[in-house]
Write an enzyme that holds these catalytic residues in place. Structure first.
Site, PDB file in Angstrom:
ATOM      1  N   HIS A  64     -41.626 -23.519  12.672  1.00 39.01           N
ATOM      2  CA  HIS A  64     -41.146 -23.109  11.345  1.00 39.01           C
ATOM      3  C   HIS A  64     -40.387 -24.251  10.701  1.00 39.01           C
ATOM      4  O   HIS A  64     -40.171 -25.294  11.314  1.00 39.01           O
ATOM      5  CB  HIS A  64     -40.343 -21.812  11.408  1.00 39.01           C
ATOM      6  CG  HIS A  64     -39.051 -21.864  12.163  1.00 39.01           C
ATOM      7  ND1 HIS A  64     -38.971 -22.154  13.510  1.00 39.01           N
ATOM      8  CD2 HIS A  64     -37.766 -21.659  11.761  1.00 39.01           C
ATOM      9  CE1 HIS A  64     -37.703 -22.095  13.900  1.00 39.01           C
ATOM     10  NE2 HIS A  64     -36.950 -21.805  12.851  1.00 39.01           N
ATOM     11  N   HIS A  66     -37.246 -24.717   9.521  1.00 42.20           N
ATOM     12  CA  HIS A  66     -35.809 -24.997   9.618  1.00 42.20           C
ATOM     13  C   HIS A  66     -35.550 -26.426  10.104  1.00 42.20           C
ATOM     14  O   HIS A  66     -36.319 -26.962  10.898  1.00 42.20           O
ATOM     15  CB  HIS A  66     -35.116 -23.985  10.541  1.00 42.20           C
ATOM     16  CG  HIS A  66     -34.886 -22.657   9.884  1.00 42.20           C
ATOM     17  ND1 HIS A  66     -34.646 -21.505  10.594  1.00 42.20           N
ATOM     18  CD2 HIS A  66     -34.855 -22.307   8.567  1.00 42.20           C
ATOM     19  CE1 HIS A  66     -34.486 -20.498   9.742  1.00 42.20           C
ATOM     20  NE2 HIS A  66     -34.620 -20.962   8.511  1.00 42.20           N
ATOM     21  N   ASP A  68     -33.548 -27.740  12.172  1.00 45.12           N
ATOM     22  CA  ASP A  68     -33.450 -28.007  13.614  1.00 45.12           C
ATOM     23  C   ASP A  68     -34.796 -27.792  14.317  1.00 45.12           C
ATOM     24  O   ASP A  68     -34.860 -27.725  15.558  1.00 45.12           O
ATOM     25  CB  ASP A  68     -32.344 -27.146  14.259  1.00 45.12           C
ATOM     26  CG  ASP A  68     -32.620 -25.658  14.165  1.00 45.12           C
ATOM     27  OD1 ASP A  68     -33.056 -25.190  13.094  1.00 45.12           O
ATOM     28  OD2 ASP A  68     -32.413 -24.945  15.169  1.00 45.12           O
ATOM     29  N   HIS A  69     -35.883 -27.705  13.521  1.00 40.42           N
ATOM     30  CA  HIS A  69     -37.236 -27.574  14.088  1.00 40.42           C
ATOM     31  C   HIS A  69     -38.215 -28.572  13.471  1.00 40.42           C
ATOM     32  O   HIS A  69     -39.167 -28.982  14.130  1.00 40.42           O
ATOM     33  CB  HIS A  69     -37.755 -26.141  13.908  1.00 40.42           C
ATOM     34  CG  HIS A  69     -36.918 -25.164  14.672  1.00 40.42           C
ATOM     35  ND1 HIS A  69     -37.277 -24.700  15.917  1.00 40.42           N
ATOM     36  CD2 HIS A  69     -35.700 -24.632  14.403  1.00 40.42           C
ATOM     37  CE1 HIS A  69     -36.317 -23.896  16.372  1.00 40.42           C
ATOM     38  NE2 HIS A  69     -35.352 -23.838  15.472  1.00 40.42           N
ATOM     39  N   HIS A 122     -38.107 -14.213  11.451  1.00 42.28           N
ATOM     40  CA  HIS A 122     -37.005 -15.172  11.349  1.00 42.28           C
ATOM     41  C   HIS A 122     -37.163 -15.939  10.031  1.00 42.28           C
ATOM     42  O   HIS A 122     -36.230 -16.036   9.239  1.00 42.28           O
ATOM     43  CB  HIS A 122     -37.060 -16.097  12.555  1.00 42.28           C
ATOM     44  CG  HIS A 122     -36.043 -17.196  12.561  1.00 42.28           C
ATOM     45  ND1 HIS A 122     -34.702 -16.961  12.673  1.00 42.28           N
ATOM     46  CD2 HIS A 122     -36.181 -18.552  12.471  1.00 42.28           C
ATOM     47  CE1 HIS A 122     -34.052 -18.128  12.653  1.00 42.28           C
ATOM     48  NE2 HIS A 122     -34.932 -19.103  12.531  1.00 42.28           N
ATOM     49  N   ASP A 141     -38.038 -19.659  17.186  1.00 42.75           N
ATOM     50  CA  ASP A 141     -36.866 -18.794  17.023  1.00 42.75           C
ATOM     51  C   ASP A 141     -37.272 -17.336  16.829  1.00 42.75           C
ATOM     52  O   ASP A 141     -36.579 -16.574  16.150  1.00 42.75           O
ATOM     53  CB  ASP A 141     -36.020 -19.239  15.815  1.00 42.75           C
ATOM     54  CG  ASP A 141     -35.286 -20.547  16.063  1.00 42.75           C
ATOM     55  OD1 ASP A 141     -35.349 -21.075  17.190  1.00 42.75           O
ATOM     56  OD2 ASP A 141     -34.645 -21.045  15.113  1.00 42.75           O
ATOM     57  N   HIS A 179     -33.728 -22.175  21.699  1.00 41.19           N
ATOM     58  CA  HIS A 179     -32.263 -22.280  21.772  1.00 41.19           C
ATOM     59  C   HIS A 179     -31.727 -21.699  23.073  1.00 41.19           C
ATOM     60  O   HIS A 179     -32.301 -20.755  23.621  1.00 41.19           O
ATOM     61  CB  HIS A 179     -31.592 -21.518  20.616  1.00 41.19           C
ATOM     62  CG  HIS A 179     -31.802 -22.138  19.275  1.00 41.19           C
ATOM     63  ND1 HIS A 179     -30.952 -23.081  18.750  1.00 41.19           N
ATOM     64  CD2 HIS A 179     -32.773 -21.937  18.345  1.00 41.19           C
ATOM     65  CE1 HIS A 179     -31.385 -23.446  17.547  1.00 41.19           C
ATOM     66  NE2 HIS A 179     -32.486 -22.767  17.274  1.00 41.19           N
TER      67      HIS A 179
HETATM   68 FE    FE Z   1     -33.540 -22.867  15.376  1.00 39.05          FE
HETATM   69 ZN    ZN Z   2     -34.775 -21.314  12.904  1.00 39.65          ZN
END
Ligand code: FE
Ligand code: ZN
Length: 263
Positions: A64, A66, A68-69, A122, A141, A179
């Site tokens: 996805h 985001h 942090d991805h 998410h 996530d 995570h």
């Molecule tokens: Fe994440």
């Molecule tokens: Zn995420």
């Protein structure tokens, strides 16, 4: 933090910690020397893992958009010229995307075939990658150890459908999530499903692992079905505890998710 490499059939998976609590993954097919990063939480950490393994990055498989991805996508593509795969439906938000994929599409890593699952909730456009012969799935996530992703964009109905798709995978599927949220998830899980003995045992085991600095990822689908409250909205004991006996799974799931958001 040094990573760890595990073999699943014809694939090697190198997992490493990065940022606050993210895990990064390199998936390597040794015969044809194909290496995919599952998401790019941190370009420097991905590069460090590539140096450690000696592998050359050929693909990025995004779950996805985001940061942090997908935050390391562009730096890694500039350095390696790798092919970036992501959700066709979310093309605009995946930096540097080359190949847009949809539900059921095949992903080829050398001699290994993966399959795309659309698992919105998410985010809208979140996808997972399942490698059926290797019995591994990278779920981003969507599903966590004893938890699930926050509903930033999707509805409880959508997330419940997505979790059902993951639950339909074989029970012995190894689940890699993005995570390390497990210890906090375990405390919450016990608050909604306190009489679940498998969960009690697992929470104690998780405390031991975390005290020793050991990751709790990956997990196994069968174990999640027994202990993850987000996969158990039709469990009689949990329904009773929530005072929701006989209610439909979506409502129970939504209630569990609401409680987690406030926990
Ligand atoms: Fe994440
Ligand atoms: Zn995420």
């Amino acid at each position: 933090m040094a990573g760890k490499t595990v073999t699943h059939g014809r694939l090697q998976v190198h997992m490493f910690g990065c940022l606050q609590d993210n895990y990064g993954f390199l998936v390597h097919e040794p015969e044809q020397q194909v290496t995919a990063a599952i998401d790019t939480p941190d370009a420097r950490a991905v590069n460090a893992a590539l140096r450690e393994t000696g592998w050359h990055l050929t693909h990025i498989l995004n779950t996805h958009h985001h940061f942090d991805h997908a935050g390391g996508n562009e730096a890694l593509k500039a350095e390696w010229g790798c092919t970036i795969v992501g959700a066709e439906s979310d093309r605009k938000r995946i930096p540097g995307i080359d190949q847009g994929v949809r539900e059921g599409d095949a992903i080829t890593l050398g001699r290994v075939q993966g399959r795309v699952l659309e698992v919105s909730g998410h985010t809208i456009g979140h996808i997972a990658y399942h490698f059926p012969e290797e019995k591994v799935a990278f779920v981003g996530d969507t599903l966590f150890v004893l938890g699930c992703g926050r509903l930033f964009e999707g509805t409880p109905e959508q997330m419940w459908q997505s979790l059902n798709k993951l639950m339909a995978l074989p029970d012995d599927t190894i689940i890699y999530c993005a995570h390390e949220y497990t210890q906090a998830n375990a405390r919450f899980a016990l608050s909604v499903d306190p009489d679940n003995q498998a969960l009690q045992q697992r929470a104690a085991e998780i405390d031991r692992l975390r005290a020793a600095g050991t990751p709790t990822v990956p997990t196994r689908l069968a174990l999640e079905k027994q202990t993850n409250p987000f996969l158990r909205p039709d469990d009689a004991g949990m329904q009773q505890h929530l005072d929701m006996v006989g209610q439909d799974p979506v409502s129970v799931f939504a209630e569990v998710r609401r409680r987690k958001d406030k926990f």
